[in-house]
Design a protein around this motif. Sequence first.
Motif, mmCIF file in Angstrom:
data_model
loop_
_atom_site.group_PDB
_atom_site.id
_atom_site.type_symbol
_atom_site.label_atom_id
_atom_site.label_comp_id
_atom_site.label_asym_id
_atom_site.label_seq_id
_atom_site.Cartn_x
_atom_site.Cartn_y
_atom_site.Cartn_z
ATOM 1 N N GLY A 112 40.333 30.321 35.799
ATOM 2 C CA GLY A 112 40.254 30.423 37.252
ATOM 3 C C GLY A 112 38.802 30.284 37.657
ATOM 4 O O GLY A 112 37.895 30.314 36.819
ATOM 5 N N LYS A 113 38.556 30.146 38.962
ATOM 6 C CA LYS A 113 37.191 29.925 39.418
ATOM 7 C C LYS A 113 36.342 31.181 39.218
ATOM 8 O O LYS A 113 36.739 32.271 39.607
ATOM 9 N N SER A 114 35.204 31.010 38.584
ATOM 10 C CA SER A 114 34.295 32.139 38.362
ATOM 11 C C SER A 114 32.865 31.631 38.339
ATOM 12 O O SER A 114 32.479 30.863 37.456
ATOM 13 N N MET A 115 32.072 32.041 39.346
ATOM 14 C CA MET A 115 30.676 31.623 39.375
ATOM 15 C C MET A 115 29.899 32.285 38.236
ATOM 16 O O MET A 115 28.930 31.718 37.725
ATOM 17 N N ASP A 200 47.144 29.633 25.723
ATOM 18 C CA ASP A 200 47.064 30.821 24.871
ATOM 19 C C ASP A 200 46.354 31.967 25.579
ATOM 20 O O ASP A 200 46.547 33.126 25.250
ATOM 21 N N ALA A 201 45.491 31.629 26.507
ATOM 22 C CA ALA A 201 44.715 32.671 27.186
ATOM 23 C C ALA A 201 44.266 32.183 28.558
ATOM 24 O O ALA A 201 44.134 30.980 28.781
ATOM 25 N N GLY A 202 44.040 33.140 29.451
ATOM 26 C CA GLY A 202 43.498 32.839 30.771
ATOM 27 C C GLY A 202 42.162 33.540 30.947
ATOM 28 O O GLY A 202 42.001 34.686 30.512
ATOM 29 N N ILE A 203 41.203 32.830 31.533
ATOM 30 C CA ILE A 203 39.907 33.445 31.849
ATOM 31 C C ILE A 203 39.738 33.428 33.362
ATOM 32 O O ILE A 203 39.959 32.399 34.007
ATOM 33 N N SER A 204 39.375 34.571 33.924
ATOM 34 C CA SER A 204 39.160 34.639 35.374
ATOM 35 C C SER A 204 37.843 35.349 35.653
ATOM 36 O O SER A 204 37.263 35.973 34.767
ATOM 37 N N GLY A 205 37.401 35.256 36.883
ATOM 38 C CA GLY A 205 36.325 36.117 37.350
ATOM 39 C C GLY A 205 36.961 37.269 38.099
ATOM 40 O O GLY A 205 38.132 37.596 37.880
ATOM 41 N N ALA A 206 36.197 37.902 38.991
ATOM 42 C CA ALA A 206 36.751 38.914 39.885
ATOM 43 C C ALA A 206 35.820 39.007 41.085
ATOM 44 O O ALA A 206 34.610 38.851 40.944
ATOM 45 N N ASN A 207 36.395 39.228 42.253
ATOM 46 C CA ASN A 207 35.570 39.417 43.446
ATOM 47 C C ASN A 207 35.037 40.834 43.533
ATOM 48 O O ASN A 207 33.915 41.062 43.983
ATOM 49 N N LEU A 239 32.843 39.392 34.890
ATOM 50 C CA LEU A 239 32.260 39.683 36.203
ATOM 51 C C LEU A 239 30.917 40.360 36.013
ATOM 52 O O LEU A 239 30.651 40.940 34.967
ATOM 53 N N SER A 240 30.054 40.239 37.027
ATOM 54 C CA SER A 240 28.746 40.870 36.919
ATOM 55 C C SER A 240 28.853 42.317 37.409
ATOM 56 O O SER A 240 29.733 42.647 38.208
ATOM 57 N N ILE A 241 27.943 43.151 36.930
ATOM 58 C CA ILE A 241 28.081 44.598 37.122
ATOM 59 C C ILE A 241 28.055 45.023 38.585
ATOM 60 O O ILE A 241 28.643 46.038 38.946
ATOM 61 N N VAL A 292 34.770 41.656 30.636
ATOM 62 C CA VAL A 292 33.375 41.512 30.202
ATOM 63 C C VAL A 292 32.472 41.733 31.413
ATOM 64 O O VAL A 292 32.513 40.982 32.385
ATOM 65 N N LEU A 293 31.681 42.793 31.359
ATOM 66 C CA LEU A 293 30.748 43.114 32.448
ATOM 67 C C LEU A 293 29.380 42.548 32.085
ATOM 68 O O LEU A 293 28.799 42.917 31.070
#
Lengths: 455, 165
Positions: A112-115, A200-207, A239-241, A292-293
């Motif tokens: 998914g979209k993740s800056m 097999d896997a999904g990678i996402s960011g988070a708002n 996502l960043s902390i 992952v932070l």
Amino acid sequence: MSHEQTSLAFRENSVRALEDSALRAAMKQATDTFGAKRTDAFAPVADLEALRDRASAIRDDVLANLSMYVDRFVASATRAGATVHVAGDAAAAREIIRKILADRGARRIVKGKSMVSEEVDLNSHLEAAGMEVVETDLGEYIIQMEGETPSHIIVPAIHKNRRQVGKLFADRLGVPYSDDPQVLTKIARKALREKFLSADAGISGANFAAADTGSLVLLTNEGNGRMVTTVPKLHVAILSIEKMLPSLADLPAFLRLLPRSATGQTITSYVSVITGPRKAGDATGAKELHIVLLDNGRTRILAGESRDILKCIRCGACMNVCPVYRTVGGHAYGWTYPGPMGLILTTLLTGMAKSHPLVDASTLCGGCVDVCPVRVPLVDLILGLRQRKVRDRFNDPRERRGMEAFGKAVASPALFALGQRLAVAFWPLVRALGGKDVAGRMPAPAKIPLRRRLP
Amino acid sequence: MSAADRGRLFLENAAKAAAGTHSVSGTGDLPAVLGQVVAIDSPVYCPGVTELEKEAATLFPNRVSGYASAAVTVEEVFGAIAETGTLVCSSEGSRAVQAGLLPAHHVAIVRRDRIFDTLDDFFAAVAAAPPTNITLVTGPSRTADIELTLAIGVHGPERLDIILV
């Protein structure tokens, strides 16, 4: 594909962008549309200023107590069944994610979209490890196919027009050419549906991340974010902390501000709140959730004078109004984040030595400050970075010598008066030798200086 | 806000987000509306768990057991939010939230007494102990990634119908 930072070439990048008429047309149309939609979306919101104050105060509190909220998030997310990893820098984040995937034999990854994943250049690392990584946001899918990076944090392919996308799809996917966005969207739906179902896997960011519940919050429109986080059996979120919110109950203020600021929507089509992996009795969710932070310099920024940039919620409103961004587009900035928030974050994250031309990429008009939903003092931050640029001696040596001479002259009235007389005396020569490049840009020195004309 | 106003506001806002909106006064009227929005013989996924779903399920002769192969999902959802015209889908009670995502057409049944006034009311109610997945759904799947031209139905449903009961 790996992307080297080119922020030092901001001027050359900008000149190239100015010569690209298709790019300029796309940028103008897009940023005008976004600006108008944003204005319309906020029109019916009563007490908008109070809402911005509240959101700003929540973000201030997060920054003032960030390590506490991060600890609280780690504890709550762990309690909810997620595995939380803390990555000090980009290399650590890439390696943590590669290992999670490799240890489980995952080879086909939907993303998914993740800056933040762009910031750490995740895809090239996973591809080098033999994994297939497919971007599933339509804009990201387009630029991945083209081997480009996002030029806007909300609409990554804003720099491409429909004919360019149509040609790209025809060339790469073997479909008949069309320049109808509806048709192109359906082509992507079909191509990517197979990828989702076989991943097999999904990678996402988070708002956002809610510290009290350990929940991840994702705002999306296409539904790819929902696919990535619920269809494959393994979900990795990066996502960043500083994405923390103290509580899930703080979310409504941001749900009211972020979509309106970003795309002019009242709310995005989808808001996903994910709390841990699938549990006994559940029929939704990945069986395994890793979070992952990423720090990557944020703790250092937090301790410095530019910390307020970490309030940013990545809506993109500041770029849409910025006269510099609107003219040169996102790629000219030469790294992950463009526009006013981007030039500040880029300078802080990658260092002045790699990015100092960016701090001049602002007219200081303050349009960005007017639209920022969480009141990031962008102009103050840019001014602070300009001061630091001079302090760290990254400004032009000719400018530095000139300013040093000027400093000496103004400290001595006699020297200053001499300088004024010399300026008047040599002005005809300067004008003759410099031509309009010099003389045309400078006013002629006054015959009688102002200070002698004052009583 | 009165229950009637709340329902009206919810449907009004959902319609603004391009959802099809329908309102019935009781369970008895459900089959008629479902017959209007769904071709009866299409492959429908309907969990058939809640009372309203049991009522709905009997209408469709070609029910499929997996949502991935369905053309339509007909389900009762957790609730709704009037302020934004939003449906609330929740994983609570072994619900597959993604059932409303994969098929091209999502028909969501909402009980009138399950509408929250505002986002704040909803989050205050769930923030203490959220289930694994809460998905707020406002209108069909959309994108504007190509020249900011709105295109409906990217990865999620291209059609969303809401039936308020």
